[in-house]
Design a protein around this motif. Structure first.
Motif, PDB file in Angstrom:
ATOM      1  N   HIS A  76       0.813  -1.191   0.107  1.00 39.48           N
ATOM      2  CA  HIS A  76       0.086   0.083  -0.047  1.00 39.48           C
ATOM      3  C   HIS A  76       0.784   1.225  -0.066  1.00 39.48           C
ATOM      4  N   SER A  77       1.927   1.307   0.651  1.00 41.57           N
ATOM      5  CA  SER A  77       2.849   2.388   0.719  1.00 41.57           C
ATOM      6  C   SER A  77       3.395   2.626  -0.566  1.00 41.57           C
ATOM      7  N   ARG A  78       3.876   1.580  -1.342  1.00 45.60           N
ATOM      8  CA  ARG A  78       4.223   1.764  -2.522  1.00 45.60           C
ATOM      9  C   ARG A  78       3.118   2.252  -3.711  1.00 45.60           C
ATOM     10  N   VAL A  79       2.056   1.784  -3.375  1.00 45.92           N
ATOM     11  CA  VAL A  79       1.117   2.493  -4.418  1.00 45.92           C
ATOM     12  C   VAL A  79       0.785   3.844  -4.250  1.00 45.92           C
ATOM     13  N   MET A  80       0.682   4.249  -2.907  1.00 44.48           N
ATOM     14  CA  MET A  80       0.749   5.611  -2.592  1.00 44.48           C
ATOM     15  C   MET A  80       1.775   6.454  -2.995  1.00 44.48           C
ATOM     16  N   ILE A  81       3.135   6.090  -2.816  1.00 45.38           N
ATOM     17  CA  ILE A  81       4.168   6.746  -3.393  1.00 45.38           C
ATOM     18  C   ILE A  81       3.795   6.906  -5.172  1.00 45.38           C
ATOM     19  N   TRP A  82       3.445   5.851  -5.541  1.00 43.71           N
ATOM     20  CA  TRP A  82       2.679   6.050  -7.267  1.00 43.71           C
ATOM     21  C   TRP A  82       1.996   7.334  -7.262  1.00 43.71           C
ATOM     22  N   VAL A  83       0.903   7.197  -6.184  1.00 46.62           N
ATOM     23  CA  VAL A  83      -0.250   8.207  -6.263  1.00 46.62           C
ATOM     24  C   VAL A  83       0.437   9.451  -6.220  1.00 46.62           C
ATOM     25  N   ALA A  84       1.296   9.736  -5.396  1.00 45.49           N
ATOM     26  CA  ALA A  84       2.142  11.053  -5.090  1.00 45.49           C
ATOM     27  C   ALA A  84       2.714  11.555  -6.409  1.00 45.49           C
ATOM     28  N   PHE A  85       3.411  10.894  -7.234  1.00 45.15           N
ATOM     29  CA  PHE A  85       3.937  11.291  -8.428  1.00 45.15           C
ATOM     30  C   PHE A  85       2.863  11.471  -9.314  1.00 45.15           C
ATOM     31  N   ASP A  86       1.931  10.635  -9.505  1.00 41.61           N
ATOM     32  CA  ASP A  86       0.828  10.540 -10.393  1.00 41.61           C
ATOM     33  C   ASP A  86      -0.033  12.034 -10.189  1.00 41.61           C
ATOM     34  N   ARG A  87      -0.214  12.402  -9.207  1.00 41.71           N
ATOM     35  CA  ARG A  87      -1.004  13.513  -8.905  1.00 41.71           C
ATOM     36  C   ARG A  87      -0.193  14.770  -9.227  1.00 41.71           C
ATOM     37  N   ALA A  88       1.058  14.598  -9.012  1.00 41.37           N
ATOM     38  CA  ALA A  88       2.107  15.729  -9.447  1.00 41.37           C
ATOM     39  C   ALA A  88       1.909  15.973 -10.926  1.00 41.37           C
ATOM     40  N   VAL A  89       2.074  14.807 -11.690  1.00 42.19           N
ATOM     41  CA  VAL A  89       1.882  14.851 -13.080  1.00 42.19           C
ATOM     42  C   VAL A  89       0.614  15.477 -13.675  1.00 42.19           C
ATOM     43  N   ARG A  90      -0.454  15.309 -12.830  1.00 42.85           N
ATOM     44  CA  ARG A  90      -1.647  15.632 -13.299  1.00 42.85           C
ATOM     45  C   ARG A  90      -1.985  16.889 -12.925  1.00 42.85           C
ATOM     46  N   ALA A  91      -1.302  17.566 -11.774  1.00 47.29           N
ATOM     47  CA  ALA A  91      -1.143  19.090 -11.646  1.00 47.29           C
ATOM     48  C   ALA A  91      -0.356  19.763 -12.635  1.00 47.29           C
ATOM     49  N   ALA A  92       0.361  19.212 -13.277  1.00 50.10           N
ATOM     50  CA  ALA A  92       1.248  19.744 -14.381  1.00 50.10           C
ATOM     51  C   ALA A  92       0.235  19.943 -15.714  1.00 50.10           C
ATOM     52  N   GLU A  93      -0.455  18.703 -15.885  1.00 46.08           N
ATOM     53  CA  GLU A  93      -1.126  18.305 -17.205  1.00 46.08           C
ATOM     54  C   GLU A  93      -2.385  18.872 -17.034  1.00 46.08           C
ATOM     55  N   GLU A  94      -2.998  19.040 -16.038  1.00 38.30           N
ATOM     56  CA  GLU A  94      -4.429  19.477 -15.976  1.00 38.30           C
ATOM     57  C   GLU A  94      -4.488  21.023 -15.250  1.00 38.30           C
ATOM     58  N   ASP A  95      -3.551  21.514 -14.594  1.00 38.72           N
ATOM     59  CA  ASP A  95      -3.733  22.562 -13.860  1.00 38.72           C
ATOM     60  C   ASP A  95      -2.679  23.818 -14.487  1.00 38.72           C
ATOM     61  N   GLY A  96      -1.563  23.211 -15.338  1.00 38.22           N
ATOM     62  CA  GLY A  96      -0.734  23.932 -15.783  1.00 38.22           C
ATOM     63  C   GLY A  96       0.441  24.477 -14.617  1.00 38.22           C
ATOM     64  N   LEU A  97       0.364  23.739 -13.498  1.00 36.20           N
ATOM     65  CA  LEU A  97       1.323  24.208 -12.312  1.00 36.20           C
ATOM     66  C   LEU A  97       2.583  23.599 -12.773  1.00 36.20           C
ATOM     67  N   PRO A  98       3.651  24.596 -12.292  1.00 37.07           N
ATOM     68  CA  PRO A  98       5.210  24.324 -12.863  1.00 37.07           C
ATOM     69  C   PRO A  98       5.561  23.237 -12.049  1.00 37.07           C
ATOM     70  N   GLY A  99       6.889  22.609 -12.759  1.00 36.59           N
ATOM     71  CA  GLY A  99       7.478  21.450 -12.053  1.00 36.59           C
ATOM     72  C   GLY A  99       8.232  20.655 -12.949  1.00 36.59           C
ATOM     73  N   PRO A 100       9.161  19.793 -12.728  1.00 36.29           N
ATOM     74  CA  PRO A 100       9.651  18.769 -13.506  1.00 36.29           C
ATOM     75  C   PRO A 100       9.127  17.801 -13.872  1.00 36.29           C
ATOM     76  N   VAL A 101       8.006  17.946 -14.751  1.00 39.87           N
ATOM     77  CA  VAL A 101       6.936  16.968 -15.070  1.00 39.87           C
ATOM     78  C   VAL A 101       7.483  15.737 -15.655  1.00 39.87           C
ATOM     79  N   GLU A 102       8.407  15.739 -16.306  1.00 43.15           N
ATOM     80  CA  GLU A 102       9.147  14.554 -16.904  1.00 43.15           C
ATOM     81  C   GLU A 102       9.876  13.631 -15.823  1.00 43.15           C
ATOM     82  N   ARG A 103      10.356  14.364 -15.024  1.00 43.66           N
ATOM     83  CA  ARG A 103      11.079  13.473 -13.891  1.00 43.66           C
ATOM     84  C   ARG A 103       9.811  12.853 -13.039  1.00 43.66           C
ATOM     85  N   TRP A 104       8.772  13.601 -13.034  1.00 41.56           N
ATOM     86  CA  TRP A 104       7.836  12.914 -12.244  1.00 41.56           C
ATOM     87  C   TRP A 104       7.203  11.915 -12.840  1.00 41.56           C
TER      88      TRP A 104
END
Length: 618
Positions: A408-436
């Motif tokens: 479950h912890s590993r899955v939620m680590i995936w969630v953290a990076f997934d939501r970061a990617v979606r923040a960039a893609e869906e909300d246009g928030l800045p960040g190293p999206v490729e690394r995420w």
């Protein structure tokens, strides 16, 4: 019995009232303060306040409508007494100190009423100096005053109790006929030289009922099981510390998860793990101000160095929750130890990064504005997670055994990076999206390789293990895999076969061979939140009819006033664990949303859509 209690709350602290009319647990002035009534974890000499008639034959009780006003009807051979208990909510009494109001009214016939008031501060370790006071300035006033160190309590009423001979207790016996009513108000004070003003109990009752009626009117749900959903939402509101918006896991400490056993913990704190579920529960059902307040508490609590992120905090955002044992209390029904504080606040539990990122992502989707400071905080958390994500941890169950790579912890680590990617893609928030994106892919592949056990046919509790964990039921809920993935379907089936008994689902195996995982003893009861997670998993995997049947049966397991503890022991048919448990009620209302609300946690975007819950039949 734990299920024999009901909850009172003023949105700062809470009391537990038994079916016998006794308040056996009350902490003043906050949820996490020391108790002044501790009978719940000791005996009658450890503090309680009982009001009841003699010769009780039957007891019926309910909350008035959707409020936190408790009405208990005692039936005797001579008549019926109604005891009305409540705590004036802080949001309409912000300048007042916490208090408990109790009104006894004879509905029919005649009854003999008895009161016993035993006050013990500091978890029953401090005997107060109690005296009867008659004051004539600035107004005529009469009360019982109890003082011990920093603790002060004032008891006023139509008739005050008197010292009991040879006991450090106060008692009252009186007679009531049909239509007669008596009331008492117990108020806490921070300064014995500045006592709270007298209150008008009947007026306070009306204001309290009106407050909860107004609050419940904004709940936007008219689907199946509406009364149960509304009661759970009211309970969650009651567990909210209104000055900050933080929501405690439970108002009690050390109610055992296993009897006998040592699984006794203090739950009077705010867990980050609840963040996503709280936002879903409140906002999905129209309680947007509560969702916004929780988000603000969350941002304040986690502010600072991301390396210092904790899994839990105090109701005001306090970080040090040092655990110690109250060795003079014997524990609930003799099952110690009684613990204050929670050493788990120091644990590494990597899933909380995913929970926080998911909660703030959902907040953006629900039009709660993202600030520059908030996003900077999230980026800091992600930078820290990049450095530590490969470490083992204690997992969401806060095991006190060795660190592991819990699935479950590993899955939620995936969630953290997934939501970061979606923040960039869906909300246009800045960040190293490729690394995420790269990290998201790496974690996803790792989980599929190391957590899936083809011989068992399920995702296991930790990498390379063979034990099961109900937390893997959340895999489709967070969007890691879809519900029609064969591995998800098989996991749900295997957990149903191995961890489920009737409608009850264990969170993981607790046998002699597996106790080395959590470092504890005793077989605990079934974790009620896990049972609701199974409901959700059945929906995700296309087994809706089974899910609705299971949901209905779980609703029938609530106590007589609609409350749930943390767990249920199917062997002794009783609640176990702290009570009432926010996690259980959160899981209930979110299952209602999954079944009947037409929205799910993993849904890609809800921007621009209605936030109303609508009835959806299969």
């Amino acid at each position: 019995m734990i299920e024999d209690y009901a909850l009172l709350s003023d949105l700062r602290t809470a009391a537990l009232v038994g079916r016998d009319g006794s308040i056996d647990w009350l902490c003043l002035p906050r949820f996490d303060s020391a108790s002044c009534f501790s009978r719940l974890l000791g005996d009658e000499g450890d503090g309680h306040w009982k009001i009841a008639p003699t010769g009780v034959r039957e007891v019926h009780r309910r909350y008035r409508d959707a409020s936190m006003v408790l009405e208990t009807d005692f039936h005797t051979d001579g008549g019926v007494l109604r005891l009305t208990d409540f705590m004036p909510p802080h949001e309409i009494n912000q300048d007042d100190q916490p208090c408990v109001v109790r009104i006894a009214e004879c509905l029919s016939g005649e009854i003999d009423l008895e009161m016993r008031w035993v006050l013990r501060f500091a978890y029953a370790d401090s005997m107060p100096w109690v005296r009867h006071v008659r004051a004539d300035a600035p107004v005529l006033d009469e009360y019982v005053l109890a003082i011990a160190g920093p603790h002060t309590v004032v008891l006023r009423g139509d008739e005050l109790p008197h010292p009991s001979p040879n006991e450090r207790a106060h008692e009252l016996t009186t007679h009531l006929s049909a239509g007669q009513r008596m009331s008492w108000v117990m108020q806490w004070a921070s300064d014995p030289d500045d006592l709270p003003r007298p209150m008008a109990p009947v007026q306070e009752l009306q204001e309290c009922a009106d407050y909860w009626l107004g609050w419940s009117s904004k709940i936007d749900y008219e689907g199946p099981h509406a009364s149960e959903v509304r009661r759970s939402l009211a309970t969650l509101k009651a567990l909210t510390y209104s000055p900050t918006g933080g929501i405690i896991a439970a108002p009690t400490t050390s109610l055992p998860e296993a009897i006998p056993g040592n699984r006794n913990w203090d739950y009077r704190y705010c867990w980050l793990r609840d963040a996503t579920l709280v936002l879903l529960a409140f906002d999905d059902f129209g309680c947007t101000s509560e969702a916004a307040a929780w988000r603000l508490w969350l941002l304040r609590a986690v502010a600072g160095d991301p390396a210092d992120l904790q899994i839990m905090y105090g109701v005001g955002g306090e970080r040090h929750l040092v655990e110690w044992e109250v060795d003079w209390l014997e524990g609930y029904q003799g099952n110690g130890p009684v613990r204050v504080g929670n050493a788990a606040y120091r644990q590494t539990q990597l899933d909380v990064f995913g929970e926080v990122m998911d909660a703030l992502h959902l907040a953006r989707e629900r039009s709660l504005p993202e600030s520059e400071e908030s996003w900077a905080l999230q980026r800091g958390m992600l930078r820290h997670l990049e450095k530590i994500w490969q470490q083992p941890d204690k997992g969401l169950w806060e095991v006190r055994g060795p660190d592991r790579h819990f699935t479950h912890s590993r899955v939620m680590i995936w969630v953290a990076f997934d939501r970061a990617v979606r923040a960039a893609e869906e909300d246009g928030l800045p960040g190293p999206v490729e690394r995420w994106r790269e990290l998201r892919h790496a974690v996803h592949a790792e989980v599929l390789e190391h957590a899936w056990n083809p011989e068992i046919g399920a995702f296991t509790q930790y990498y390379g293990g063979e034990t099961l964990d109900a937390a893997t039921l959340l895999i489709p809920a967070v969007g890691f895999l879809s519900g029609d993935d064969e591995r998800v379907r098989s996991t749900v089936e295997v957990i149903g076969r191995e961890l489920q008994r009737g409608v009850l689902v264990d969170r993981y195996s607790t046998t002699e061979s597996t106790n080395e995982i959590d470092g504890l003893v005793g077989r605990e009861g079934a974790f009620l939140a896990c049972s609701f997670w199974m409901v959700d998993a059945l929906v995700y995997t296309g087994r809706r009819q089974e899910a609705e049947k299971m949901f209905t049966e779980l609703l029938e397991m609530a106590n007589d006033v609609g409350l749930y503890a943390e767990e249920f022991d199917d062997v002794s048919s009783r609640f176990t664990g702290n009570f009432p448990q926010a996690f259980s009620h959160l899981a209930l209302v979110n299952s209602a949303a999954v079944l009947y609300g037409g929205r799910t946690r993993e849904q890609k975007s809800r921007r621009g859509t209605s936030h109303q819950i609508k009835t959806k039949h299969p």
